[in-house]
Design an enzyme around this catalytic site. Structure first.
Site, PDB file in Angstrom:
ATOM      1  N   ASN A   1       1.009  -1.103  -0.025  1.00 35.41           N
ATOM      2  CA  ASN A   1       0.089  -0.110   0.099  1.00 35.41           C
ATOM      3  C   ASN A   1       1.099   1.214  -0.046  1.00 35.41           C
ATOM      4  O   ASN A   1       2.165   1.112   0.058  1.00 35.41           O
ATOM      5  CB  ASN A   1      -0.907  -0.086   1.203  1.00 35.41           C
ATOM      6  CG  ASN A   1      -2.305   0.447   0.853  1.00 35.41           C
ATOM      7  OD1 ASN A   1      -2.423   1.563   0.107  1.00 35.41           O
ATOM      8  ND2 ASN A   1      -3.397  -0.025   1.402  1.00 35.41           N
TER       9      ASN A   1
ATOM     10  N   HIS B   1      24.012   2.329  11.514  1.00 26.29           N
ATOM     11  CA  HIS B   1      24.665   3.299  11.775  1.00 26.29           C
ATOM     12  C   HIS B   1      25.232   3.041  13.267  1.00 26.29           C
ATOM     13  O   HIS B   1      24.686   2.652  14.217  1.00 26.29           O
ATOM     14  CB  HIS B   1      24.050   4.701  11.782  1.00 26.29           C
ATOM     15  CG  HIS B   1      23.304   4.822  10.126  1.00 26.29           C
ATOM     16  ND1 HIS B   1      23.852   5.243   9.325  1.00 26.29           N
ATOM     17  CD2 HIS B   1      21.960   4.475  10.066  1.00 26.29           C
ATOM     18  CE1 HIS B   1      23.375   5.103   8.291  1.00 26.29           C
ATOM     19  NE2 HIS B   1      22.033   4.668   8.480  1.00 26.29           N
TER      20      HIS B   1
ATOM     21  N   GLY C   1      -0.100  -1.690   8.745  1.00 29.21           N
ATOM     22  CA  GLY C   1       0.243  -0.381   8.611  1.00 29.21           C
ATOM     23  C   GLY C   1       1.162   0.287   9.664  1.00 29.21           C
ATOM     24  O   GLY C   1       0.908  -0.196  10.813  1.00 29.21           O
TER      25      GLY C   1
ATOM     26  N   ALA D   1      -0.128  -3.963  13.121  1.00 31.48           N
ATOM     27  CA  ALA D   1       0.007  -2.416  12.619  1.00 31.48           C
ATOM     28  C   ALA D   1       0.660  -2.046  13.945  1.00 31.48           C
ATOM     29  O   ALA D   1       0.571  -2.127  15.151  1.00 31.48           O
ATOM     30  CB  ALA D   1      -1.365  -1.587  12.515  1.00 31.48           C
TER      31      ALA D   1
ATOM     32  N   ARG E   1      13.521  -8.228  16.106  1.00 28.31           N
ATOM     33  CA  ARG E   1      14.204  -9.536  16.060  1.00 28.31           C
ATOM     34  C   ARG E   1      13.288 -10.621  15.058  1.00 28.31           C
ATOM     35  O   ARG E   1      12.104 -10.218  14.925  1.00 28.31           O
ATOM     36  CB  ARG E   1      14.329  -9.978  17.602  1.00 28.31           C
ATOM     37  CG  ARG E   1      12.840 -10.254  18.202  1.00 28.31           C
ATOM     38  CD  ARG E   1      12.934 -11.019  19.700  1.00 28.31           C
ATOM     39  NE  ARG E   1      13.613  -9.904  20.619  1.00 28.31           N
ATOM     40  CZ  ARG E   1      12.984  -8.867  21.252  1.00 28.31           C
ATOM     41  NH1 ARG E   1      11.642  -8.819  21.206  1.00 28.31           N
ATOM     42  NH2 ARG E   1      13.724  -8.198  22.131  1.00 28.31           N
TER      43      ARG E   1
ATOM     44  N   ARG F   1       0.889 -15.083  19.614  1.00 27.62           N
ATOM     45  CA  ARG F   1      -0.042 -16.286  19.127  1.00 27.62           C
ATOM     46  C   ARG F   1       0.625 -17.239  18.094  1.00 27.62           C
ATOM     47  O   ARG F   1       1.249 -16.570  17.050  1.00 27.62           O
ATOM     48  CB  ARG F   1      -1.475 -16.036  18.688  1.00 27.62           C
ATOM     49  CG  ARG F   1      -2.428 -17.169  18.422  1.00 27.62           C
ATOM     50  CD  ARG F   1      -3.856 -16.886  18.180  1.00 27.62           C
ATOM     51  NE  ARG F   1      -3.921 -15.884  17.178  1.00 27.62           N
ATOM     52  CZ  ARG F   1      -5.166 -15.884  16.485  1.00 27.62           C
ATOM     53  NH1 ARG F   1      -6.051 -16.726  16.524  1.00 27.62           N
ATOM     54  NH2 ARG F   1      -5.014 -15.043  15.394  1.00 27.62           N
TER      55      ARG F   1
END
Length: 190
Positions: free
Chosen positions: A83, A113, A140, A158, A164, A181
């Site tokens: 999207n 960095h 999103g 979202a 990790r 889950r």
């Protein structure tokens, strides 16, 4: 080794190297053209995005605007959808599997960095690849950090910050993102 070879090998490299900067400018020029296409220009969009990315499946749809640094270090599988406002800093390889869906405002980073100011100001950096398996949905506003692997059949909630690895058949959310889950039947993701 060239600076590009160092970058792709995960070594410290000079991000201000003129050849690397030239590649970024070329990619950004191509993205400028891609992002300026009308949404109805589907065929033109497909041709241009396939020329920017390193490898794609046959079916690919990335809503504009899209941003990346090199493009050629990104590989996406079949039936890929992203999207609006996807950002991929592809100083290292970014590999995304088949049937992956990415929500709006997602960022995938490979560049690293130093926290040491002098080192950081030298423009020396390194990069770690990101790998995303098949059948992954990234919600999103998610940020995926360098060196992360997300397994197959995963949903990332979202707004998550993925710091990790996330194993196969998982639903993971949060900052930092963690598995909430495990799916016993990955074909039933509800």
């Amino acid at each position: 080794m060239t600076e590009e070879e160092k970058m792709l090998a995960g070594h410290v490299y000079d991000a201000a190297d003129p050849e690397l900067v030239g590649h970024i400018v070329d990619c950004h020029d191509a993205l400028y053209d891609y992002n300026a296409l009308r949404p109805s220009q589907l065929a033109e969009r497909t041709v241009l995005i396939k020329s920017i990315l390193g490898r794609t499946g046959e079916e690919i749809n990335i809503n504009q605007p899209f941003r990346c640094d090199y493009g050629c270090n990104i590989s996406v599988g079949e039936r890929f959808f992203a999207n609006f406002n996807l950002v991929i800093l592809d100083e290292a390889r970014v590999t995304i599997g088949d049937d992956c869906f990415i929500g709006p405002n997602v960022s995938i980073y490979t560049a690293c960095h130093s926290t040491n100011v002098e080192e950081r100001n030298s423009r020396r950096e390194w990069a770690r690849p990101v790998t995303i398996g098949d059948n992954v949905w990234i919600g999103g506003g998610t940020t995926i950090l360098p060196g992360v692997t997300i397994g197959h059949n995963v949903t990332i909630g979202a707004g998550s910050v993925v710091v990790r690895d996330i194993p196969d058949n998982s639903v993971a959310v949060g900052n930092p993102c963690r598995v909430v889950r495990t799916l016993s039947n990955p074909s039933n993701l509800s």
